[in-house]
Enzyme design. Sequence first.
Site, PDB file in Angstrom:
ATOM      1  CG  PHE A   1      -0.829   9.059  -4.971  1.00 41.61           C
ATOM      2  CD1 PHE A   1       0.935   9.270  -4.961  1.00 41.61           C
ATOM      3  CD2 PHE A   1      -1.537  10.026  -3.225  1.00 41.61           C
ATOM      4  CE1 PHE A   1       1.199  10.042  -3.569  1.00 41.61           C
ATOM      5  CE2 PHE A   1      -1.257  10.343  -2.238  1.00 41.61           C
ATOM      6  CZ  PHE A   1       0.735  10.570  -2.729  1.00 41.61           C
TER       7      PHE A   1
ATOM      8  CB  SER B   1      -1.130  -0.047   1.245  1.00 37.85           C
ATOM      9  OG  SER B   1      -1.633   1.088   1.914  1.00 37.85           O
TER      10      SER B   1
ATOM     11  CD1 TRP C   1      -1.966   1.032  -5.914  1.00 31.77           C
ATOM     12  CD2 TRP C   1      -2.034   3.158  -4.376  1.00 31.77           C
ATOM     13  NE1 TRP C   1      -2.689   2.497  -6.419  1.00 31.77           N
ATOM     14  CE2 TRP C   1      -2.831   3.202  -5.539  1.00 31.77           C
ATOM     15  CE3 TRP C   1      -2.471   3.856  -3.868  1.00 31.77           C
ATOM     16  CZ2 TRP C   1      -3.793   3.997  -5.360  1.00 31.77           C
ATOM     17  CZ3 TRP C   1      -3.386   5.418  -4.114  1.00 31.77           C
ATOM     18  CH2 TRP C   1      -3.685   5.112  -4.784  1.00 31.77           C
ATOM     19  CG  HIS C   2      -0.058   5.915  -1.179  1.00 28.56           C
ATOM     20  ND1 HIS C   2      -0.753   4.386  -0.363  1.00 28.56           N
ATOM     21  CD2 HIS C   2      -1.664   6.441  -1.223  1.00 28.56           C
ATOM     22  CE1 HIS C   2      -1.783   5.091  -0.005  1.00 28.56           C
ATOM     23  NE2 HIS C   2      -2.547   6.064   0.059  1.00 28.56           N
ATOM     24  N   GLY C   3       3.483   5.598  -3.666  1.00 27.26           N
ATOM     25  CA  GLY C   3       4.448   6.296  -4.411  1.00 27.26           C
ATOM     26  C   GLY C   3       6.046   5.094  -4.280  1.00 27.26           C
TER      27      GLY C   3
END
Length: 490
Positions: A490, A321, A324-326
């Site tokens: 994102f 997770s 996934w954000h960066g």
Amino acid sequence: MLFNSLHFLVFFPVVAGLYFALAPRWRGPLLLGASYYFYMSWRPAYALLLGATTLLDYFSGYRMGRLATKRQRRPYLYLSLASNLGTLFVFKYFNFFRDAAGQLAGALHLPWAAGPALGLLLPVGVSFYTFQSVGYILDVYQGRLAAERNLGRFALFVAFFPQLVAGPIERGGHMLPQFRRTHGFDYARVVSGLRLMAWGLFKKVVVADRLALLVNPVFNAPRQHAAGPLLVLATLAFTFQIYADFSGYTDMARGAARVLGFEFNLNFRQPYLAASVPEFWRRWHISLSSWFRDYLYIPLGGSRAGPARAYGNLLVVFLVSGLWHGANWTFLVWGGLHGLYLVASTWARPARAWLARATGLAAHPRLRRGLGVAVTFALVAYAWIFFRANNLGDAVFISRHLGSGWAGLRGAGVAALLLEFSQHYRPELAVAALAVALLLAVEYLGRHRSPQAWVAAQPLAARWAGYAGLALLILYLGVFNSTSFIYFQF
């Protein structure tokens, strides 16, 4: 195109007006064309990437829908996953893993010939529409959803403009049936959608963008603002900024869709009133949390193989997770922190229950919940430091200096320090404080009853007075400089 821009202020009424004026058979093509125009307003070339993703996943889903067994469907599943995850890797993660591999090789004194970095601009919303499309493919593969046979309808599911660039991440089983229905003009529904859009705009331009004027100077140059009180103030300000920014976008997306007759799933439910970190994640970015639960945590084994395996699965999910954000170590640490929070919360549940009985808190559920809310808020706010910091060095510096500069400070000393910092931001501090207070009041009052339902129940004069007051707050206190939403990156 931003929801808080003049461009969208013209675009949306035109689209909505045409939508209700046209015959039902032309409404789908109108929304699809409007969605691609909306997306192309950032970078037209990347509409080709969106179109390619749509065509490949439509083909993969269509083929799987004609096959009886998972074994027969598997090649098309792999084709779709390779395409979607490969796109994410090339555009978002290639340079990160290239640099990480070089750093690891250097630490181990191994030869490493790094290739050139890719100078690609990250397509807006690629993580959102990719995950939405992957969720559809996995549902079709598992037999939970019939494959969509209409290419235009599937393309609209992937590209629908209200949630295209920052969610919510919708499921095919929820949205595709809505695209098959005819939605006429309904005054009450349209007003409800417009109210939600107005509240989201207030969150964005009055709360989030005003708080950004306080947050950015500190987080962009933390060593120039090393005093603990200022770092704590900036951290708290960002805690509310990111919530107002992201939930404001979601409110505007849900409101725009509702005007047109579509309902998105709720993505936020008063997350800062959560009394534990697991509860926080049932209230924050619900569409992403449930996506990871259904498509990663449960396939990994969930909690079925015992506590140790469940803890490991939680850590994996939250590290993914974070990534996934960066593509930055700061996001990995942020995700890892929340993974550790969840593991600790689950592991310590019996100890917390024993402590509540031993201290008498078990007999005072409201006090116990209040303490839980305060602790959870502090943990979440601390983790936001790593989310917001420009790099890991800045995040560590801020963390280490949160407690500095407090010694010897009393009320007047702290006030003087904050006043010195705010000499250029006095209006922003006052307006931000009032805006956050209003936001919290609405959140607290809405914990049992929807603010929408409360407003709708008021007399006509009171409703219109409220609309006028909100419009004046937005016009006079909003920051209108076309600031992008945080989650667009994102």
